[in-house]
Each structure stands twice: as structure tokens, then as C-alpha cells.
Enzyme design. Sequence first.
Site, PDB file in Angstrom:
ATOM      1  CE1 TYR A   1     -26.924  10.262  17.878  1.00  6.73           C
ATOM      2  CE2 TYR A   1     -24.818  11.408  17.863  1.00  6.73           C
ATOM      3  CZ  TYR A   1     -25.578  10.287  17.565  1.00  6.73           C
ATOM      4  OH  TYR A   1     -25.001   9.215  16.955  1.00  6.73           O
TER       5      TYR A   1
ATOM      6  NE  ARG B   1     -30.234   4.979  25.167  1.00  9.62           N
ATOM      7  CZ  ARG B   1     -30.316   3.657  24.967  1.00  9.62           C
ATOM      8  NH1 ARG B   1     -29.735   3.114  23.898  1.00  9.62           N
ATOM      9  NH2 ARG B   1     -30.949   2.900  25.831  1.00  9.62           N
TER      10      ARG B   1
ATOM     11  NE  ARG C   1     -20.853   0.746  12.805  1.00 10.57           N
ATOM     12  CZ  ARG C   1     -19.896  -0.155  13.030  1.00 10.57           C
ATOM     13  NH1 ARG C   1     -19.779  -0.708  14.228  1.00 10.57           N
ATOM     14  NH2 ARG C   1     -19.069  -0.488  12.066  1.00 10.57           N
TER      15      ARG C   1
ATOM     16  CG  ASP D   1     -27.495   1.920  20.458  1.00  4.51           C
ATOM     17  OD1 ASP D   1     -26.690   1.269  19.772  1.00  4.51           O
ATOM     18  OD2 ASP D   1     -27.179   2.526  21.502  1.00  4.51           O
TER      19      ASP D   1
END
Length: 286
Positions: free
Chosen positions: A114, A201, A54, A56
Site C-alpha cells: 500500500y 490508515r 477489499r 474502503d
Amino acid sequence: MAPCSGRIALGVEYDGTDFQGWQVQSGVRTVQAVLEEAIARVADHPVQVQAAGRTDAGVHAIEQVVHFDTRACRSERAWVLGVNTHLPPDVAVRWAHPVTDDFHARFSATGRHYRYQILMRRTRSPLERHRAVWVHEPLDLERMQRAAQALIGEHDFSSFRALSCQAKSPIRRVFYLELEQQDEHIALAIGANGFLHHMVRNIAGVLIAIGRGEAPVDWTAELLRLKDRRLGGVTAPPQGLYFVRADYPERCGLPQIGRRAPLARLRDERPLLSLAEPDELCPGVA
């Protein structure tokens, strides 16, 4: 002949700028919602889509893997062309492939990758405002690279998870964490067996602070020891984050594009380093 029922996996690319994240939410635009609507129109029945990870609001995906169950008879080409016809311009299906009923886009994944993009220059970029996080000053790449080494391996990442994270365990294994600079850009590439909410992040936020000289190089190791998110750095903005790909055992047979050149559109044509696929039956639970 096209299968007339079963489970279908898709590789999906999207620009997360105008979405409130992946998961369906009442009253807001999400990637899952527009994808389910488009697939349902081709399948001629409602579908529920499961994703590898998932994302953001504002986070992008180069090759998100999803699956859904259907009773429709469609070829792989028909799924791709048909679904894309009904999708908005900021989402596209890259490939479709039938999978066995025990395949699960999330639980069959053995790793995820990522990318975080940082733009370093004195003035803001209108072209990259939704593609990279902008910092006003140069960052010390060598300090950031040294600090990143402490995060490789299996650790308790409590200091790097969102306070609202609902994962049962904060333990994750980071396979690699690399930072490279090309002109005004620094690209952070990370792969792990799984990620906590805001983990990438928060790592990016800490490394940016270290690159600015606002924190010592050993801050990453200290945060791992403290295991307290309240003592960590700021969460870096979402627009620099890209879900690159998920890893699956070779036996799953997915025609993944990211295996060859996951970031060809963002940098050069060199492939991102990834782990060899484990020799196990599909699915394998991460």
C-alpha cells in the site's frame, strides 16, 4: 487459441472517490459491482469476482488483482478491450491472464503493498483533494521514520486494527515501512503478508501525530505493547490510500505492471522495493 472455459485473472486500476468501497452492497455504487456487470456483458453470463484485497470507500487501487470463472471463449486482449468498453471512466482493466483453477486472487497472494500520500502546505489543494490527505503544517519526517521502525517485523497489531475488524488473528508481518519526502509531499510505503481492517490508515494517523510533535517517537512501540485500539490515534482519511499491488509466486505467470513501476503516475519512475518472490507452487496461502 483463446481458452473456452476456466479462470481469468485481471489487473484493475480504479479511482475510489465515487465508490462506497470494493465489496458489493445493496443500493450503493461499488467497484466489485460495476466490474462484475462489465465482465458479464463480455462473457455473456453472470460472474462473481474475487479480489486480492477489499478497499474502503474513497480508497484507490493502482493494480488490484481479481479473478473470475467463465465458460466464454475470449482472448486476453478481448477481455481487456471488451470489459473496458463497459466500465465507467473511474475503473479500467490493465491486463488479463488465464490462470489455473486453484489460483485465488486473495488466498494465493504472498504479500500486499500500500501507499499513503500526505500533502503538507498552508492551503488546501483542489487538484489533490481526492488524492492525498492534507495537513496544514510541516511534519518532522525524521521523527516519523524513527517511529516507523518499531512496526517492521511480526507483531500483534491490535492497536492498529478497526474495532469492527473480523480477522481471526491480529498478527501480521510488516516487510518494510518507508517514508520519503518530495517537496510538499510525504509518501508512506508499506508491504506486509496481510493487513487488518484500517491498519494502514491507523498507522498513518499515528505517524502524522508523531510528525506534528503531538506524540513521542516511541508511541508506536507503546501501542504495540498495549494491544488496544481504543488507545491508538485517529484513523487517517481514506483519500490518501492506494492499494499498489499484491505479490504472487512467479509460477502464477501474472503480467503484473506494478512489479516494474507501481507508482509511476504518482511520483517518479523508480520501482517500489518489494520482496523476492517465494519459490513455491502457485497458489500459496498468505
